[in-house]
Design a protein around this motif. Structure first.
Motif, PDB file in Angstrom:
ATOM      1  N   ARG A 102       0.832  -1.225   0.000  1.00 27.50           N
ATOM      2  CA  ARG A 102       0.000   0.000   0.000  1.00 27.50           C
ATOM      3  C   ARG A 102       0.860   1.265   0.000  1.00 27.50           C
ATOM      4  O   ARG A 102       0.507   2.257  -0.624  1.00 27.50           O
ATOM      5  N   LYS A 103       1.978   1.216   0.679  1.00 25.21           N
ATOM      6  CA  LYS A 103       2.857   2.393   0.780  1.00 25.21           C
ATOM      7  C   LYS A 103       3.474   2.756  -0.570  1.00 25.21           C
ATOM      8  O   LYS A 103       3.631   3.936  -0.884  1.00 25.21           O
ATOM      9  N   TYR A 104       3.818   1.746  -1.368  1.00 26.10           N
ATOM     10  CA  TYR A 104       4.592   2.004  -2.592  1.00 26.10           C
ATOM     11  C   TYR A 104       3.857   1.754  -3.904  1.00 26.10           C
ATOM     12  O   TYR A 104       4.386   2.077  -4.966  1.00 26.10           O
ATOM     13  N   GLN A 105       2.658   1.192  -3.872  1.00 28.14           N
ATOM     14  CA  GLN A 105       1.997   0.813  -5.127  1.00 28.14           C
ATOM     15  C   GLN A 105       1.784   1.989  -6.068  1.00 28.14           C
ATOM     16  O   GLN A 105       1.890   1.830  -7.286  1.00 28.14           O
ATOM     17  N   ALA A 106       1.499   3.166  -5.568  1.00 32.47           N
ATOM     18  CA  ALA A 106       1.259   4.320  -6.432  1.00 32.47           C
ATOM     19  C   ALA A 106       2.541   4.837  -7.079  1.00 32.47           C
ATOM     20  O   ALA A 106       2.489   5.654  -7.993  1.00 32.47           O
ATOM     21  N   LYS A 107       3.691   4.336  -6.620  1.00 33.83           N
ATOM     22  CA  LYS A 107       4.982   4.796  -7.130  1.00 33.83           C
ATOM     23  C   LYS A 107       5.587   3.828  -8.149  1.00 33.83           C
ATOM     24  O   LYS A 107       6.748   3.964  -8.514  1.00 33.83           O
ATOM     25  N   GLY A 108       4.823   2.823  -8.584  1.00 36.81           N
ATOM     26  CA  GLY A 108       5.338   1.872  -9.568  1.00 36.81           C
ATOM     27  C   GLY A 108       5.843   0.582  -8.951  1.00 36.81           C
ATOM     28  O   GLY A 108       6.749  -0.054  -9.477  1.00 36.81           O
ATOM     29  N   PHE A 109       5.240   0.181  -7.854  1.00 35.89           N
ATOM     30  CA  PHE A 109       5.621  -1.032  -7.128  1.00 35.89           C
ATOM     31  C   PHE A 109       4.511  -2.067  -7.238  1.00 35.89           C
ATOM     32  O   PHE A 109       3.327  -1.728  -7.188  1.00 35.89           O
ATOM     33  N   GLU A 110       4.897  -3.324  -7.409  1.00 43.33           N
ATOM     34  CA  GLU A 110       3.917  -4.418  -7.496  1.00 43.33           C
ATOM     35  C   GLU A 110       4.383  -5.560  -6.612  1.00 43.33           C
ATOM     36  O   GLU A 110       5.575  -5.796  -6.451  1.00 43.33           O
ATOM     37  N   THR A 111       3.414  -6.262  -6.049  1.00 48.27           N
ATOM     38  CA  THR A 111       3.687  -7.439  -5.235  1.00 48.27           C
ATOM     39  C   THR A 111       3.025  -8.639  -5.894  1.00 48.27           C
ATOM     40  O   THR A 111       1.852  -8.570  -6.265  1.00 48.27           O
ATOM     41  N   LEU A 112       3.785  -9.713  -6.030  1.00 44.93           N
ATOM     42  CA  LEU A 112       3.248 -10.990  -6.508  1.00 44.93           C
ATOM     43  C   LEU A 112       3.440 -11.996  -5.391  1.00 44.93           C
ATOM     44  O   LEU A 112       4.562 -12.323  -5.019  1.00 44.93           O
ATOM     45  N   SER A 113       2.343 -12.457  -4.845  1.00 46.51           N
ATOM     46  CA  SER A 113       2.337 -13.405  -3.742  1.00 46.51           C
ATOM     47  C   SER A 113       2.099 -14.802  -4.311  1.00 46.51           C
ATOM     48  O   SER A 113       1.068 -15.046  -4.938  1.00 46.51           O
ATOM     49  N   VAL A 114       3.074 -15.697  -4.085  1.00 51.78           N
ATOM     50  CA  VAL A 114       3.029 -17.036  -4.677  1.00 51.78           C
ATOM     51  C   VAL A 114       2.838 -18.073  -3.574  1.00 51.78           C
ATOM     52  O   VAL A 114       3.747 -18.316  -2.779  1.00 51.78           O
ATOM     53  N   ALA A 115       1.642 -18.667  -3.526  1.00 52.31           N
ATOM     54  CA  ALA A 115       1.367 -19.727  -2.550  1.00 52.31           C
ATOM     55  C   ALA A 115       2.012 -21.019  -3.046  1.00 52.31           C
ATOM     56  O   ALA A 115       1.917 -21.370  -4.217  1.00 52.31           O
ATOM     57  N   MET A 116       2.679 -21.704  -2.136  1.00 55.83           N
ATOM     58  CA  MET A 116       3.425 -22.912  -2.488  1.00 55.83           C
ATOM     59  C   MET A 116       2.495 -24.040  -2.947  1.00 55.83           C
ATOM     60  O   MET A 116       1.317 -24.088  -2.578  1.00 55.83           O
ATOM     61  N   ALA A 117       3.052 -24.957  -3.713  1.00 56.68           N
ATOM     62  CA  ALA A 117       2.291 -26.057  -4.313  1.00 56.68           C
ATOM     63  C   ALA A 117       1.593 -26.925  -3.268  1.00 56.68           C
ATOM     64  O   ALA A 117       0.503 -27.442  -3.520  1.00 56.68           O
ATOM     65  N   TYR A 118       2.186 -27.079  -2.102  1.00 59.35           N
ATOM     66  CA  TYR A 118       1.606 -27.956  -1.072  1.00 59.35           C
ATOM     67  C   TYR A 118       0.493 -27.288  -0.272  1.00 59.35           C
ATOM     68  O   TYR A 118      -0.175 -27.923   0.526  1.00 59.35           O
ATOM     69  N   ASP A 119       0.284 -26.000  -0.483  1.00 59.06           N
ATOM     70  CA  ASP A 119      -0.746 -25.269   0.260  1.00 59.06           C
ATOM     71  C   ASP A 119      -2.119 -25.580  -0.336  1.00 59.06           C
ATOM     72  O   ASP A 119      -2.316 -25.410  -1.540  1.00 59.06           O
ATOM     73  N   PRO A 120      -3.062 -26.048   0.479  1.00 57.46           N
ATOM     74  CA  PRO A 120      -4.389 -26.359  -0.061  1.00 57.46           C
ATOM     75  C   PRO A 120      -5.045 -25.111  -0.676  1.00 57.46           C
ATOM     76  O   PRO A 120      -5.126 -24.067  -0.016  1.00 57.46           O
ATOM     77  N   PRO A 121      -5.490 -25.201  -1.928  1.00 63.00           N
ATOM     78  CA  PRO A 121      -6.076 -24.041  -2.598  1.00 63.00           C
ATOM     79  C   PRO A 121      -7.192 -23.364  -1.795  1.00 63.00           C
ATOM     80  O   PRO A 121      -7.264 -22.134  -1.764  1.00 63.00           O
ATOM     81  N   ALA A 122      -8.032 -24.127  -1.132  1.00 70.09           N
ATOM     82  CA  ALA A 122      -9.123 -23.534  -0.352  1.00 70.09           C
ATOM     83  C   ALA A 122      -8.575 -22.655   0.774  1.00 70.09           C
ATOM     84  O   ALA A 122      -9.148 -21.605   1.087  1.00 70.09           O
ATOM     85  N   TYR A 123      -7.474 -23.061   1.378  1.00 70.47           N
ATOM     86  CA  TYR A 123      -6.861 -22.275   2.454  1.00 70.47           C
ATOM     87  C   TYR A 123      -6.320 -20.949   1.912  1.00 70.47           C
ATOM     88  O   TYR A 123      -6.459 -19.903   2.540  1.00 70.47           O
ATOM     89  N   VAL A 124      -5.678 -21.017   0.739  1.00 71.32           N
ATOM     90  CA  VAL A 124      -5.111 -19.822   0.119  1.00 71.32           C
ATOM     91  C   VAL A 124      -6.220 -18.839  -0.235  1.00 71.32           C
ATOM     92  O   VAL A 124      -6.144 -17.646   0.085  1.00 71.32           O
ATOM     93  N   VAL A 125      -7.260 -19.336  -0.887  1.00 64.43           N
ATOM     94  CA  VAL A 125      -8.382 -18.478  -1.287  1.00 64.43           C
ATOM     95  C   VAL A 125      -9.029 -17.863  -0.050  1.00 64.43           C
ATOM     96  O   VAL A 125      -9.283 -16.648  -0.013  1.00 64.43           O
ATOM     97  N   ASN A 126      -9.286 -18.669   0.967  1.00 61.07           N
ATOM     98  CA  ASN A 126      -9.905 -18.166   2.193  1.00 61.07           C
ATOM     99  C   ASN A 126      -9.038 -17.083   2.841  1.00 61.07           C
ATOM    100  O   ASN A 126      -9.547 -16.034   3.242  1.00 61.07           O
ATOM    101  N   TYR A 127      -7.745 -17.340   2.932  1.00 60.05           N
ATOM    102  CA  TYR A 127      -6.845 -16.374   3.560  1.00 60.05           C
ATOM    103  C   TYR A 127      -6.819 -15.061   2.770  1.00 60.05           C
ATOM    104  O   TYR A 127      -6.956 -13.976   3.339  1.00 60.05           O
ATOM    105  N   ALA A 128      -6.630 -15.164   1.462  1.00 59.51           N
ATOM    106  CA  ALA A 128      -6.545 -13.966   0.618  1.00 59.51           C
ATOM    107  C   ALA A 128      -7.834 -13.151   0.667  1.00 59.51           C
ATOM    108  O   ALA A 128      -7.792 -11.921   0.744  1.00 59.51           O
TER     109      ALA A 128
END
Length: 167
Positions: free
Chosen positions: A77-103
């Motif tokens: 949030r602090k840097y996104q307006a200045k040309g910053f991007e975040t890519l969050s990569v959930a690991m292969a072993y993480d259950p998809p439902a957990y990732v979706v729920n958390y996000a």
């Protein structure tokens, strides 16, 4: 005979010093990867060129990841307006439902993808430890790798420096 050893030692030292200097000054290009966000949209990492990017490998079962996530959100949030991007990569072993729920429950404001086949982790040097975070400059080069939670004050200083540089 001793002179030969001295010459060889000096030559070996020079070779090691040169290799160390090159390792410190060379930047590796970030891998080109395709990924699907939680909303189903398709993206390519190459589309992020021209931005400073933080790529964070994490898992919902990783306590350090969960502890650092609010800081990642604040950083985004602090840097996104200045040309910053975040890519969050959930690991292969993480259950998809957990990732979706958390996000969704945390309303993560950045790109979230699930690395279901482990291809993204492999392309970044076979990432296995979470959290692992990479910082990319505007040219798509890896300038920093953190294993474990970063020192966010130092991370912010690095981001400010990279954001101030021209592409």
């Amino acid at each position: 005979m001793k002179l030969t050893h001295v010459v060889l030692s000096v030559a070996a030292f020079a070779a090691v010093a040169t290799a160390a200097t090159l390792a410190l000054t060379q930047k590796d290009k970030a891998p080109s990867v395709s990924y699907t966000l939680l909303d189903g949209s398709q993206h390519r990492s190459d589309d992020l060129r021209g931005k400073v990017v933080l790529v964070n490998f994490w898992a919902t079962s990783c306590t350090t990841c969960m502890k650092e996530m609010p800081e990642l959100v604040a950083t985004h949030r602090k840097y996104q307006a200045k040309g910053f991007e975040t890519l969050s990569v959930a690991m292969a072993y993480d259950p998809p439902a957990y990732v979706v729920n958390y996000a969704q429950s945390r309303q993560l404001p950045f790109q979230v993808t699930m690395d279901q086949k482990g291809e993204i982790a492999r392309s970044y040097g076979n990432v296995q430890i979470t959290p692992t975070t990479f910082v990319l400059n505007k040219q798509g080069e890896i300038v920093k790798r953190y294993v474990g939670a970063p020192d966010f004050e130092q991370l912010h200083q690095l981001l400010e420096k990279l954001l101030a540089e021209s592409a």
